[in-house]
Design a protein around this motif. Structure first.
Motif, PDB file in Angstrom:
ATOM      1  N   THR A 457      23.886  43.135  52.089  1.00 52.33           N
ATOM      2  CA  THR A 457      25.268  42.511  52.794  1.00 52.33           C
ATOM      3  C   THR A 457      26.195  41.977  51.956  1.00 52.33           C
ATOM      4  O   THR A 457      27.129  41.964  51.961  1.00 52.33           O
ATOM      5  CB  THR A 457      24.713  41.478  53.684  1.00 52.33           C
ATOM      6  N   ASP A 458      25.699  42.079  50.505  1.00 54.39           N
ATOM      7  CA  ASP A 458      26.461  41.854  49.467  1.00 54.39           C
ATOM      8  C   ASP A 458      26.136  42.604  48.117  1.00 54.39           C
ATOM      9  O   ASP A 458      25.033  43.009  47.999  1.00 54.39           O
ATOM     10  CB  ASP A 458      26.848  40.094  49.142  1.00 54.39           C
ATOM     11  N   ASP A 459      27.046  42.366  47.292  1.00 51.87           N
ATOM     12  CA  ASP A 459      26.526  43.003  45.818  1.00 51.87           C
ATOM     13  C   ASP A 459      26.306  42.127  44.426  1.00 51.87           C
ATOM     14  O   ASP A 459      26.585  42.595  43.568  1.00 51.87           O
ATOM     15  CB  ASP A 459      27.447  44.352  45.398  1.00 51.87           C
ATOM     16  N   LYS A 460      25.979  40.941  44.732  1.00 56.08           N
ATOM     17  CA  LYS A 460      25.949  40.117  43.880  1.00 56.08           C
ATOM     18  C   LYS A 460      24.825  40.055  42.959  1.00 56.08           C
ATOM     19  O   LYS A 460      23.944  40.406  43.347  1.00 56.08           O
ATOM     20  CB  LYS A 460      25.767  38.437  44.504  1.00 56.08           C
ATOM     21  N   ALA A 461      25.052  39.846  41.622  1.00 59.01           N
ATOM     22  CA  ALA A 461      23.877  40.022  40.513  1.00 59.01           C
ATOM     23  C   ALA A 461      22.769  39.021  40.978  1.00 59.01           C
ATOM     24  O   ALA A 461      23.178  37.693  41.200  1.00 59.01           O
ATOM     25  CB  ALA A 461      24.290  40.095  39.314  1.00 59.01           C
ATOM     26  N   LEU A 462      21.781  39.173  40.763  1.00 62.97           N
ATOM     27  CA  LEU A 462      20.613  38.227  41.162  1.00 62.97           C
ATOM     28  C   LEU A 462      19.780  38.084  39.889  1.00 62.97           C
ATOM     29  O   LEU A 462      19.121  38.768  39.250  1.00 62.97           O
ATOM     30  CB  LEU A 462      19.594  38.844  42.010  1.00 62.97           C
ATOM     31  N   VAL A 463      20.158  36.781  39.301  1.00 67.67           N
ATOM     32  CA  VAL A 463      19.953  36.330  38.051  1.00 67.67           C
ATOM     33  C   VAL A 463      19.117  34.699  38.186  1.00 67.67           C
ATOM     34  O   VAL A 463      19.689  33.880  38.868  1.00 67.67           O
ATOM     35  CB  VAL A 463      20.923  36.423  36.982  1.00 67.67           C
ATOM     36  N   ALA A 464      17.978  34.532  37.382  1.00 65.12           N
ATOM     37  CA  ALA A 464      17.503  33.231  37.530  1.00 65.12           C
ATOM     38  C   ALA A 464      16.964  32.915  36.103  1.00 65.12           C
ATOM     39  O   ALA A 464      16.383  33.910  35.232  1.00 65.12           O
ATOM     40  CB  ALA A 464      16.607  33.333  38.442  1.00 65.12           C
ATOM     41  N   ALA A 465      16.622  31.873  35.609  1.00 61.64           N
ATOM     42  CA  ALA A 465      16.325  31.402  34.434  1.00 61.64           C
ATOM     43  C   ALA A 465      14.631  31.232  34.372  1.00 61.64           C
ATOM     44  O   ALA A 465      14.338  31.169  35.733  1.00 61.64           O
ATOM     45  CB  ALA A 465      16.790  30.024  33.982  1.00 61.64           C
ATOM     46  N   PRO A 466      13.867  31.425  33.649  1.00 65.05           N
ATOM     47  CA  PRO A 466      12.543  31.422  33.601  1.00 65.05           C
ATOM     48  C   PRO A 466      12.243  30.093  34.244  1.00 65.05           C
ATOM     49  O   PRO A 466      12.641  29.041  33.846  1.00 65.05           O
ATOM     50  CB  PRO A 466      12.052  31.556  32.115  1.00 65.05           C
ATOM     51  N   GLY A 467      11.090  30.081  35.209  1.00 64.72           N
ATOM     52  CA  GLY A 467      10.749  28.926  35.942  1.00 64.72           C
ATOM     53  C   GLY A 467      11.661  28.337  36.925  1.00 64.72           C
ATOM     54  O   GLY A 467      11.240  27.190  37.559  1.00 64.72           O
ATOM     55  N   GLU A 468      12.651  29.037  37.253  1.00 67.28           N
ATOM     56  CA  GLU A 468      13.726  28.453  38.269  1.00 67.28           C
ATOM     57  C   GLU A 468      13.430  29.309  39.446  1.00 67.28           C
ATOM     58  O   GLU A 468      13.079  30.637  39.382  1.00 67.28           O
ATOM     59  CB  GLU A 468      14.946  28.318  37.537  1.00 67.28           C
ATOM     60  N   LYS A 469      14.247  29.237  40.363  1.00 68.64           N
ATOM     61  CA  LYS A 469      14.414  30.036  41.717  1.00 68.64           C
ATOM     62  C   LYS A 469      15.814  30.798  41.446  1.00 68.64           C
ATOM     63  O   LYS A 469      16.843  30.205  40.739  1.00 68.64           O
ATOM     64  CB  LYS A 469      14.454  29.386  43.082  1.00 68.64           C
ATOM     65  N   PHE A 470      16.042  31.795  42.236  1.00 68.86           N
ATOM     66  CA  PHE A 470      17.376  32.561  42.255  1.00 68.86           C
ATOM     67  C   PHE A 470      18.175  31.954  42.990  1.00 68.86           C
ATOM     68  O   PHE A 470      17.998  31.542  44.336  1.00 68.86           O
ATOM     69  CB  PHE A 470      17.002  34.198  42.858  1.00 68.86           C
ATOM     70  N   ALA A 471      19.370  31.785  42.534  1.00 67.49           N
ATOM     71  CA  ALA A 471      20.418  30.893  43.291  1.00 67.49           C
ATOM     72  C   ALA A 471      20.822  31.411  44.708  1.00 67.49           C
ATOM     73  O   ALA A 471      21.278  30.929  45.548  1.00 67.49           O
ATOM     74  CB  ALA A 471      21.439  30.488  42.502  1.00 67.49           C
ATOM     75  N   ASP A 472      20.902  32.730  44.675  1.00 69.40           N
ATOM     76  CA  ASP A 472      21.500  33.675  45.767  1.00 69.40           C
ATOM     77  C   ASP A 472      20.320  34.119  46.490  1.00 69.40           C
ATOM     78  O   ASP A 472      19.335  34.910  45.734  1.00 69.40           O
ATOM     79  CB  ASP A 472      22.423  34.769  45.364  1.00 69.40           C
ATOM     80  N   ALA A 473      20.438  34.360  47.801  1.00 69.40           N
ATOM     81  CA  ALA A 473      19.313  34.790  48.526  1.00 69.40           C
ATOM     82  C   ALA A 473      19.733  36.379  48.795  1.00 69.40           C
ATOM     83  O   ALA A 473      20.878  36.588  48.595  1.00 69.40           O
ATOM     84  CB  ALA A 473      19.270  34.258  49.998  1.00 69.40           C
TER      85      ALA A 473
END
Length: 574
Positions: A457-473
């Motif tokens: 439904t969107d085209d946001k890049a999905l990025v997360a730091a090691p050990g963290e969660k992805f900010a965008d669902a």
């Protein structure tokens, strides 16, 4: 069509003894035949429980004479036996004229198609055809199977035979006063009027045609819900043809013989029978007042007669005679249903493949056609349809079982089926009849809801730091032919390659209910075809990873997930 013939004359004591020996030997050597039912033993009395194919106390042939020839006495070799008799297939008696044999086998196939539960064997038709007409008198039939000259029994005028006055104006038997048995299977006209068939497709129901007569005989024998693989039913069927137990034994002998093997011979070259039966004349009644020919018992000698003492009542009186109780009335026999009112078969009336997507309505509806014992459509018959399975599929209205009445063309169509939410196979069974129910079962299946397109439904890049969660669902929408696809199963898998051939055991993951990493899960789209995935977490391994989403029947999509450390920002020097 009342059955008045009960006994047959034999051709002397010698013939009787030979016939009895032959029957006994056949019974011992020809095991494939079903045994005689209990009660179908010697003599010419109608067996207990005899059942007619037509009206009560009737017989297809009017109990006309029949050929009493028995098959060759063929016994298996036993230790110490010097007999070396030929097999049945090699004897002249085992030869059946080509057209006659073809008619019997065609009749068996036709009845099997409309009344498979009857289990009619063509050898039974051959046995009856042998004793009734000598296989249409050696196969004297034309290319269409019609006898070269009519085969007629004697006039049924009550003189040693049943008294059956004319019912057809002489149309079939040429006798406008009394009926006669007609054709290869010796039907009397009144029976033929009900059971006659057109088996050779010439537009006529001709009792002198072996194809028509054989099929009519087959349907007649199957009447009343009989299963001819059961000995008692087979006996009743044969006795309905001619109500003589000796007739039954003769037919049984040929039936057993033909079961051991037959061969085809040219038309016109079959063995002709030689021993027709003759009826027993009715006894002459003794006129009233005629002296008896039996001697009277000798009178007692004087003084030897003892008076019978009268039993005493208490108090000195005499006992009155005990009154005889009135006889218990015999209940009237249950009438046998006419063939037009007897269910013969239940068949598919054009129902196509039964497949639907979960939650949808099946395009096809289950439809059956009922036919009576004559093969004609049967109207006003209740047919019950039942759904069996675990898919949750029901008939329209939320019912698992419905009953529908057949129409004039014999068809009954069940209400529309509504597929359940669980995919898998199930069955729909149609049942009709009570005496001997007919059933027809249809296989059906429910497939999972489908989507032919799946997209984010969107085209946001999905990025997360090691050990963290992805900010965008991650959110996707499923559609089928441009419309939102609700209830579609979507499988999300962390993979190493775009084709999804290799699952990944490191990198991003979902969390299970126990909090442990989970890299495959299945979810379902909502009423608008939308699906939002649970939170995705990154482990300590940086890199670019792939999330593959698939649906039943839809094109998969692959989404990139990046795990990288955040960029360090330099602090300006003071």
């Amino acid at each position: 069509m009342a059955a008045h013939i009960r006994r047959r004359l034999r051709k002397g004591a010698t013939t009787t003894a030979v016939a009895a020996a032959a029957v006994a030997a056949l019974a011992a050597s020809q095991a494939p035949a079903a045994p005689l039912a209990e009660g179908s033993t010697g003599g010419d009395q109608q067996s207990a429980g005899g059942e007619s194919g037509g009206p009560e106390d009737s017989a297809a042939t009017g109990n006309s004479p029949y050929y009493t020839d028995l098959p060759p006495l063929v016994t298996p070799d036993r230790p110490g036996s010097s007999s070396n008799l030929p097999a049945a297939t090699g004897s002249a008696e085992a030869g059946i004229p080509a057209s006659v044999l073809a008619a019997y086998k065609q009749a068996e196939q036709s009845v099997a198609a409309t009344d498979p539960a009857c289990r009619l064997p063509w050898q039974l038709l051959a046995a009856i055809g042998k004793v009734e007409s000598g296989q249409a008198r050696g196969g004297q039939v034309d290319a269409n199977g019609t006898t070269l000259s009519p085969i007629l029994g004697p006039a049924l005028n009550g003189q040693g035979f049943a008294l059956i006055e004319d019912t057809d104006g002489g149309a079939y038997d040429g006798d406008a006063v009394h009926d006669r048995a007609v054709g290869p299977m010796q039907f009397i006209p009144s029976t033929w009027a009900v059971w006659g068939q057109d088996a050779n497709g010439d537009g006529r129901k001709d009792p002198n045609n072996i194809y028509d007569a054989a099929l009519a005989a087959g349907r007649y024998l199957c009447a009343g819900g009989r299963n001819l693989a059961v000995a008692a039913d087979l006996d009743r069927a044969v006795l309905s043809y001619n109500r003589s137990t000796e007739y039954l034994r003769t037919v049984r002998s040929w039936f057993s013989y033909y079961q051991r093997g037959t061969h085809e011979v040219p038309d016109g070259s079959g063995v002709l029978p030689t021993a027709p039966s003759t009826p027993t004349p009715s006894p002459t009644p003794t006129p009233v007042g005629t002296p008896s020919t039996k001697p009277s018992p000798s009178p007692s000698k004087p003084g030897t007669t003892k008076p019978s003492p009268s039993p005493s009542k208490p108090g000195g009186g005499t006992t009155s005679p005990t009154p005889t109780p009135p006889p218990t009335p015999t209940p009237p026999p249950k009438p046998t249903p006419s063939p037009a009112d007897t269910l013969g078969s239940l068949e598919n009336a054009g129902t196509g493949p039964l497949t639907a997507t979960a939650g949808s309505t099946f395009d096809e509806r289950v439809s059956v056609r009922a036919r009576n014992a004559l093969g004609a459509p049967m109207a006003q018959l209740p047919v019950t349809f039942t759904v069996t399975g675990t898919t949750g599929t029901l008939f329209d209205g939320g019912r698992k079982t419905v009953t529908v009445i057949t129409k004039a063309d014999g068809t009954a169509t069940a209400p529309a089926l509504k597929a359940g939410e669980k995919s898998g196979d199930f069955t729909v069974t149609a049942t009709a009849g009570t005496t001997r129910p007919r059933t027809l079962t249809y296989e059906a299946s429910v497939t999972a809801r489908q989507a032919d397109k799946l997209q984010r439904t969107d085209d946001k890049a999905l990025v997360a730091a090691p050990g963290e969660k992805f900010a965008d669902a991650v959110a996707v929408k499923a559609t089928y032919k441009g419309a939102a696809a609700a209830g579609v199963s979507v499988t999300a898998t962390m993979v190493k390659d775009s084709l999804g051939l290799i699952d990944n055991d490191k990198g991003p993951y979902f969390k299970g209910a126990d909090g442990k990493p989970l890299r495959t899960l299945t979810l379902t789209t909502d009423a608008d075809g939308l699906l939002q995935l649970p939170e995705i977490f990154a482990d300590e391994n940086p890199g670019t990873y792939k999330l593959r989403l698939t649906t039943e029947g839809g094109a998969p999509i692959v989404i990139e997930l990046t795990v990288q450390a955040p960029e360090e920002t330099e602090t300006p020097e003071a």
